[in-house]
Design an enzyme around this catalytic site. Sequence first.
Site, PDB file in Angstrom:
ATOM      1  N   CYS A 272      -7.342  -3.031   4.424  1.00  0.00           N
ATOM      2  CA  CYS A 272      -7.774  -4.051   3.459  1.00  0.00           C
ATOM      3  C   CYS A 272      -9.267  -4.377   3.505  1.00  0.00           C
ATOM      4  CB  CYS A 272      -6.968  -5.326   3.691  1.00  0.00           C
ATOM      5  SG  CYS A 272      -5.225  -5.079   3.385  1.00  0.00           S
TER       6      CYS A 272
HETATM    7  N1  LIG Z   1      -1.193  -3.299   5.242  1.00  0.00           N
HETATM    8  C1  LIG Z   1      -1.629  -4.497   5.005  1.00  0.00           C
HETATM    9  O1  LIG Z   1      -1.889  -5.266   5.918  1.00  0.00           O
HETATM   10  C2  LIG Z   1      -1.815  -5.005   3.589  1.00  0.00           C
HETATM   11  C3  LIG Z   1      -1.988  -6.380   3.377  1.00  0.00           C
HETATM   12  C4  LIG Z   1      -2.139  -6.858   2.093  1.00  0.00           C
HETATM   13  C5  LIG Z   1      -2.154  -5.960   1.028  1.00  0.00           C
HETATM   14  N2  LIG Z   1      -2.014  -4.608   1.247  1.00  0.00           N
HETATM   15  C6  LIG Z   1      -1.987  -3.725   0.083  1.00  0.00           C
HETATM   16  O2  LIG Z   1      -0.634  -3.340  -0.164  1.00  0.00           O
HETATM   17  C7  LIG Z   1      -0.597  -2.008  -0.686  1.00  0.00           C
HETATM   18  C8  LIG Z   1       0.326  -1.150   0.177  1.00  0.00           C
HETATM   19  O3  LIG Z   1      -0.238  -1.047   1.469  1.00  0.00           O
HETATM   20  P1  LIG Z   1       0.595  -0.617   2.746  1.00  0.00           P
HETATM   21  O4  LIG Z   1      -0.236  -0.994   3.912  1.00  0.00           O
HETATM   22  O5  LIG Z   1       1.984  -1.120   2.663  1.00  0.00           O
HETATM   23  O6  LIG Z   1       0.614   0.972   2.566  1.00  0.00           O
HETATM   24  P2  LIG Z   1       1.519   2.018   3.381  1.00  0.00           P
HETATM   25  O7  LIG Z   1       0.777   3.305   3.326  1.00  0.00           O
HETATM   26  O8  LIG Z   1       1.929   1.449   4.689  1.00  0.00           O
HETATM   27  O9  LIG Z   1       2.846   2.133   2.504  1.00  0.00           O
HETATM   28  C9  LIG Z   1       2.878   2.663   1.229  1.00  0.00           C
HETATM   29  C10 LIG Z   1       4.206   3.369   1.030  1.00  0.00           C
HETATM   30  O10 LIG Z   1       4.260   3.806  -0.320  1.00  0.00           O
HETATM   31  C11 LIG Z   1       4.876   5.080  -0.365  1.00  0.00           C
HETATM   32  N3  LIG Z   1       4.484   5.675  -1.628  1.00  0.00           N
HETATM   33  C12 LIG Z   1       3.280   6.139  -2.009  1.00  0.00           C
HETATM   34  N4  LIG Z   1       3.304   6.497  -3.294  1.00  0.00           N
HETATM   35  C13 LIG Z   1       4.546   6.266  -3.738  1.00  0.00           C
HETATM   36  C14 LIG Z   1       5.172   6.424  -4.982  1.00  0.00           C
HETATM   37  N5  LIG Z   1       4.514   6.856  -6.051  1.00  0.00           N
HETATM   38  N6  LIG Z   1       6.471   6.102  -5.092  1.00  0.00           N
HETATM   39  C15 LIG Z   1       7.158   5.629  -4.039  1.00  0.00           C
HETATM   40  N7  LIG Z   1       6.618   5.436  -2.829  1.00  0.00           N
HETATM   41  C16 LIG Z   1       5.312   5.751  -2.689  1.00  0.00           C
HETATM   42  C17 LIG Z   1       4.377   5.774   0.881  1.00  0.00           C
HETATM   43  O11 LIG Z   1       5.230   6.838   1.265  1.00  0.00           O
HETATM   44  C18 LIG Z   1       4.398   4.607   1.888  1.00  0.00           C
HETATM   45  O12 LIG Z   1       5.625   4.508   2.557  1.00  0.00           O
HETATM   46  C19 LIG Z   1      -2.038  -1.534  -0.734  1.00  0.00           C
HETATM   47  O13 LIG Z   1      -2.563  -1.789  -2.003  1.00  0.00           O
HETATM   48  C20 LIG Z   1      -2.731  -2.424   0.273  1.00  0.00           C
HETATM   49  O14 LIG Z   1      -4.104  -2.576  -0.014  1.00  0.00           O
HETATM   50  C21 LIG Z   1      -1.817  -4.122   2.505  1.00  0.00           C
END
Ligand SMILES: NC(=O)c1ccc[n+]([C@@H]2O[C@H](COP(=O)([O-])OP(=O)(O)OC[C@H]3O[C@@H](n4cnc5c(N)ncnc54)[C@H](O)[C@@H]3O)[C@@H](O)[C@H]2O)c1
Length: 436
Positions: A272
């Site tokens: 982030c």
């Molecule tokens: N990790 C954090 O602390 C956090 C906090 C707030 C916001 N975010 C935001 O949340 C969003 C997700 O982040 P995250 O950390 O969970 O990512 P992540 O990589 O942990 O998880 C994403 C998941 O999406 C899956 N994926 C990707 N493309 C896909 C598709 N087209 N269809 C189905 N599944 C799909 C991947 O296999 C993965 O399991 C991002 O935009 C991030 O900026 C993350």
Amino acid sequence: MKDKILHKIEKRDIKLSVIGLGYVGLPLATEFAKSKIQVIGYDTDDKKVEKINNGISYIKDVSSEELKKLVEEGLLSATCDSTILSEVDAILVAVPTPLSKTKDPDLSYVLKAAHDVKKHLRKGHIVSFESTTYPGTTDEIILPILEETGLKAGKDFFLAFSPERIDPGNPKYTVKNTPKLVGGVEPFSTLVVSKLYSLALLNVVPVSSAKVAEAAKLLENTFRSINIGLANEMAIMCNILGIDVWEVIEAASTKPFGFMKFYPGPGIGGHCIPIDPIYLSWKLKTFNYTARFIETATDINSNMPRYVVGRIQDALNEKAKSVKGSHILILGVAYKKDIDDLRESPILDIITILEEKGANVDYFDPHVPWVDINGKLIESKGTEPDYSSYDIVVLGTDHSAFDYEGIYKASSYIFDTRNAFRNHGIKDTEGKIVTL
Ligand SMILES: NC(=O)c1ccc[n+]([C@@H]2O[C@H](COP(=O)([O-])OP(=O)(O)OC[C@H]3O[C@@H](n4cnc5c(N)ncnc54)[C@H](O)[C@@H]3O)[C@@H](O)[C@H]2O)c1
């Protein structure tokens, strides 16, 4: 249609899908399932799907025990088959939004998810995107894709942006009790999506548009990035002036108003803080505006690993040693304390730079069994590394699991990028700790 949807939500007669079951999606899916809403997650990663269906968690904030219980109760399951989207009433999207190689927003995952939703979109569907992105993404990119079906938002389906604010590893603020912003592409979407989240979350805060919700998330993380950048520059300036930056911060924070503590460190990491501000500055570039605060903070923060290596070099120099040929133990490689997430971790950059300079680097992190440094796998040292055998021990991440007193006693020289030893009550009576 509108009354029917509200009635369905009121009766909790909702089947939900979460697209993307990662750090954000799995805790979110679990929270709805715990509130007795049936959740069928959809992820393209078959290993994650298999684990969930076997009740095995791969996210620290979700225990396998609670996951297994929800799976056994039929409240939570996962699939790699996107056709499930046509069977559910509501879809929440939590796919990654990284940067491309050229440091531009990479919306490819969001676009793929939007097209998957489009393929299965039907009347009455409730859709909320949670992936952090620049203002305008929902209105200008996602909405037109979904409306290519001929269905109209606000009439046939309901669409909002609701940023995820989860702070992995934070025991006090979880998905459940962190206020949830919701901004719809039109007012009824805001209402419906807010009511949907209220089924599982304690505090839902509607805002006037999707753009406001998108911009609010970017303001939150840009605020952090800039203040950490300021703390990092303060550390650099205090070092030049021969002042202890940690004491300066504590002294300033005795002012009960108008000051908020931020600390310096080895750089910023995670999915982030290093990335989100760049989504905002990129969008502004399309209007010929340069987001100067963001660029300066990004520059300072991303140079911290190199600055830390310079300070380690100075510390070794004090002992008439060079980095080249030295033995260095890095304590903690995760981007922040008590988690196993390595994404964008500045400690990996520190290891890379030290190795480029000819140091022999080992690391110990109880949460991270191995790391990949430019294609080379390095394993974490066992639970009791021989601290005395290193020329310098560098504290990269201040995990609670470290035995600070034992490490202090056993090490001959320590570089502490987090002031962690003093924070754990260690008095440096032997003068062997150098802090950032
Ligand atoms: N990790 C954090 O602390 C956090 C906090 C707030 C916001 N975010 C935001 O949340 C969003 C997700 O982040 P995250 O950390 O969970 O990512 P992540 O990589 O942990 O998880 C994403 C998941 O999406 C899956 N994926 C990707 N493309 C896909 C598709 N087209 N269809 C189905 N599944 C799909 C991947 O296999 C993965 O399991 C991002 O935009 C991030 O900026 C993350």
